[in-house]
Design a protein around this motif. Structure first.
Motif: not given
Length: 467
Positions: A303, A305-307, A350
Motif C-alpha cells: 500500500d 499510502d502507508h509507511y 503495511r
C-alpha cells in the motif's frame, strides 16, 4: 463480427495512398514538362548556338542564301531545325515557321546589345547577329531552344494508360503483401488467445513468428510469458487445492475418530474432548495461515499510502524471538549496520505482513536450532543505501540443495531428519509478503553448516534522521 477488418483497412489505405502519390508525382512531372516545353519558342543563348550563328553569318555575308543551303546539308538536325535566318519582314529564308516569341526576343537582343567600336575586332560570340548578303538583303540570324533538350509531351498523353495500369496493379500487390505481413501475426495472436481462453495453456506463438524482429514479435514473446505464467499459476492453484485437501483430511479424520470414541466410551469423554480441541485448534491455525497466504497473493504491491520504519519493526521481532529462544536455550544476535544507528529505514506498505514474514523466518531458524546454538541476524544497506538487506543465519542441519528453491512453495516440507511439524506455509507466507513490498527472499546453505535466509527490501526514501 466480420473478420479481417484490419487487413482490409491496411490494404485499401496503403493502396489509395500509393495511387495518390503515383498520380501526384506523375502530374508534377507533366506540369514541369509542359513548362519546359513552353520554353521551346524561346531564344537560345548558349555558347554552342553562338558558334553556329557566327558561322552562319559569315556564310551569308560572303556566299548568300544558296551558299548557306549547301553548307547546312552536312549540319546536324538540331542546327537545321533551330537555326533561323530571318529577313526584315520576319520570314525565314528557307520558309520555316518563325516563333513569334523568339523573333521578339532576338530583336530586343540586337536593340539592347552594345555594338563593337569601329576599327576594333569583335571578340564576342553573340547569340543573335545581323548581316548583309551579296544581293544586299539584311538578315538576322538566331536560334531557338533545342527540342531534344526540352521535350514536349502532348497534354492528352501525359501518362500512358499502360503505366496507369502498371502503377495501380503494382501498388495493389505491394499493399496486399504489406497488409498480410502486418496482420498475419495479429491473426496468430487472436487464435492463440482463443485457445488459451478455452483452457489450452500450452499454446505458444513465438516459434510461429519466424524471423521477425519487431514490436509484434515482442508481443508474441510477451504472450508466451503470460501463457507460461498462467500455466504455473493454474498448476500452483491445483496443487494448493490438492495439498489443502490432504492436510485437512488428517485432522478431520482424527476428529471423527474422537467423536466415535466419545460415543462408544463415555468414560473417556474428557480425553476425546481434549483430542477434539487440539484438532480444532490445528484446523483453525491451518485455515488462518491459508487465509493469510490468500490475502498476500491477492494484495499485489504494498500500500503506497502507508509507511513504516523497518528498523523499529526488526527490533520488535528480535525482542519477541529472544523471549521464546531463552526457553529453547538458543541465542539470537542482532548486528546492525553502523549507517543505521539512530536512523530510520522507511518502507511503503503495511507493517503487519512484513512482521509475519520476518518472524516466520526467525521462527523457522529457531525451529531447526538446538540448545547452545546461535542465530545471527545481520541488517545492512546495499545498492548505495537504496536497499535494506536482512540476513538470518542458523547453525542447524541446513537443507538439501535441490530443495532450496522449493521450500517457499505452500505445503512443501524438508525430507528426512530435517522434517519438522507444521504445514509448510510459513516460508510461503514470508515470500508473498516480501514480494508484495517489492523485495526478494532466497535461501542458501552456509559453508560451516546451517541455513541463511536473505531478505532484500527497497527503501522508499533511503535513510532519514530519526525523529
Amino acid at each position: 463480427m466480420p473478420k479481417g477488418r484490419l487487413f482490409w483497412k491496411i490494404l485499401i489505405g496503403f493502396w489509395l495512398t500509393l495511387i495518390c502519390v503515383f498520380f501526384g508525382v506523375a502530374a508534377i512531372f507533366a506540369i514541369y514538362d509542359e513548362q519546359r516545353a513552353g520554353m521551346q519558342d524561346a531564344l537560345a543563348t548558349n555558347p554552342r548556338m553562338s558558334v553556329l550563328t557566327t558561322s552562319t553569318a559569315s556564310v551569308l555575308h560572303y556566299g548568300g542564301v544558296e551558299a548557306l543551303r549547301e553548307v547546312t546539308r552536312s549540319w546536324p538536325r538540331f542546327a537545321k531545325s533551330n537555326l533561323l535566318a530571318v529577313d526584315e519582314d520576319g520570314k525565314d529564308v528557307f520558309g520555316r515557321p518563325v516563333p513569334a516569341r523568339a523573333l521578339a526576343m532576338a530583336r530586343d537582343y540586337l536593340k539592347n546589345t552594345p555594338r563593337p567600336v569601329e576599327g576594333e575586332p569583335d571578340q564576342s560570340m553573340p547569340s543573335v547577329l545581323q548581316t548583309q548578303t551579296p544581293d544586299h538583303r539584311n538578315l538576322m540570324i538566331f536560334a531557338v531552344l533545342d527540342e531534344n533538350m526540352v521535350r514536349r509531351t502532348p497534354p492528352r498523353q501525359w501518362l500512358p494508360p499502360q503505366m496507369l495500369w502498371l502503377g495501380a496493379f503494382g501498388s495493389l500487390i505491394f499493399s496486399a503483401l504489406l497488409a498480410w505481413y502486418l496482420t498475419r501475426p495479429i491473426r496468430l495472436l487472436q487464435r492463440a488467445f482463443d485457445r488459451v481462453a478455452n483452457g489450452d495453456l500450452d499454446e505458444r506463438i513465438a516459434p510461429r513468428m519466424g524471423r521477425r524482429r519487431d514490436e509484434i514479435a515482442d508481443l508474441g514473446h510477451d504472450f508466451d510469458r503470460m501463457a507460461e505464467r498462467l500455466k504455473q499459476l493454474v498448476h500452483s492453484q491445483r496443487q494448493l487445492l490438492h495439498d489443502v485437501s490432504h492436510e485437512l483430511r488428517s485432522p478431520l479424520a482424527r476428529l471423527q475418530v474422537s467423536v466415535g470414541l466419545a460415543r462408544k466410551q463415555p468414560d473417556n469423554l474428557i480425553t476425546s474432548l481434549d483430542r477434539i480441541e487440539r484438532e480444532s485448534r490445528r484446523l483453525d491455525e491451518l485455515v488462518g495461515e491459508l487465509l493469510t497466504l490468500s490475502r498476500l497473493e491477492a494484495a499485489g504491491a504494498g500500500d503506497p499510502d502507508h509507511y513504516f520504519d523497518m528498523i523499529e519493526l526488526l527490533d520488535t521481532i528480535v525482542a519477541d524471538a529472544r523471549f521464546e529462544a531463552e526457553n529453547a536455550g538458543v541465542e539470537i544476535e542482532l548486528a546492525m549496520d553502523p549507517a543505521l544507528t539512530n536512523q530510520e529505514a522507511i518502507l511503503p506498505g503495511r507493517a503487519e505482513p512484513l512482521y509475519r514474514a520476518v518472524e516466520n523466518v526467525v521462527r523457522n531458524a529457531l525451529k531447526y536450532s538446538r540448545p547452545g546454538q546461535r542465530i545471527d541476524m545481520a541488517v545492512t544497506l546495499a545498492d548505495e543505501g537504496h536497499t535494506l538487506e536482512i540476513n538470518v543465519s542458523d547453525q542447524g542441519p541446513g537443507a538439501p540443495e535441490e530443495q532450496l528453491g522449493l521450500m517457499f512453495q505452500p505445503f512443501v516440507q524438508l525430507d528426512g531428519e530435517n522434517r519438522q511439524p507444521g504445514y509448510g506455509l510459513g516460508l510461503a507466507i514470508a515470500q508473498r509478503a516480501v514480494q508484495a513490498h517489492g523485495g526478494t527472499i532466497i535461501a542458501t546453505n552456509r559453508a560451516e553448516g546451517g541455513l541463511t535466509m536473505i531478505i532484500r527490501l527497497p527503501l522508499q526514501a533511503g535513510l532519514t534522521a530519526a525523529a
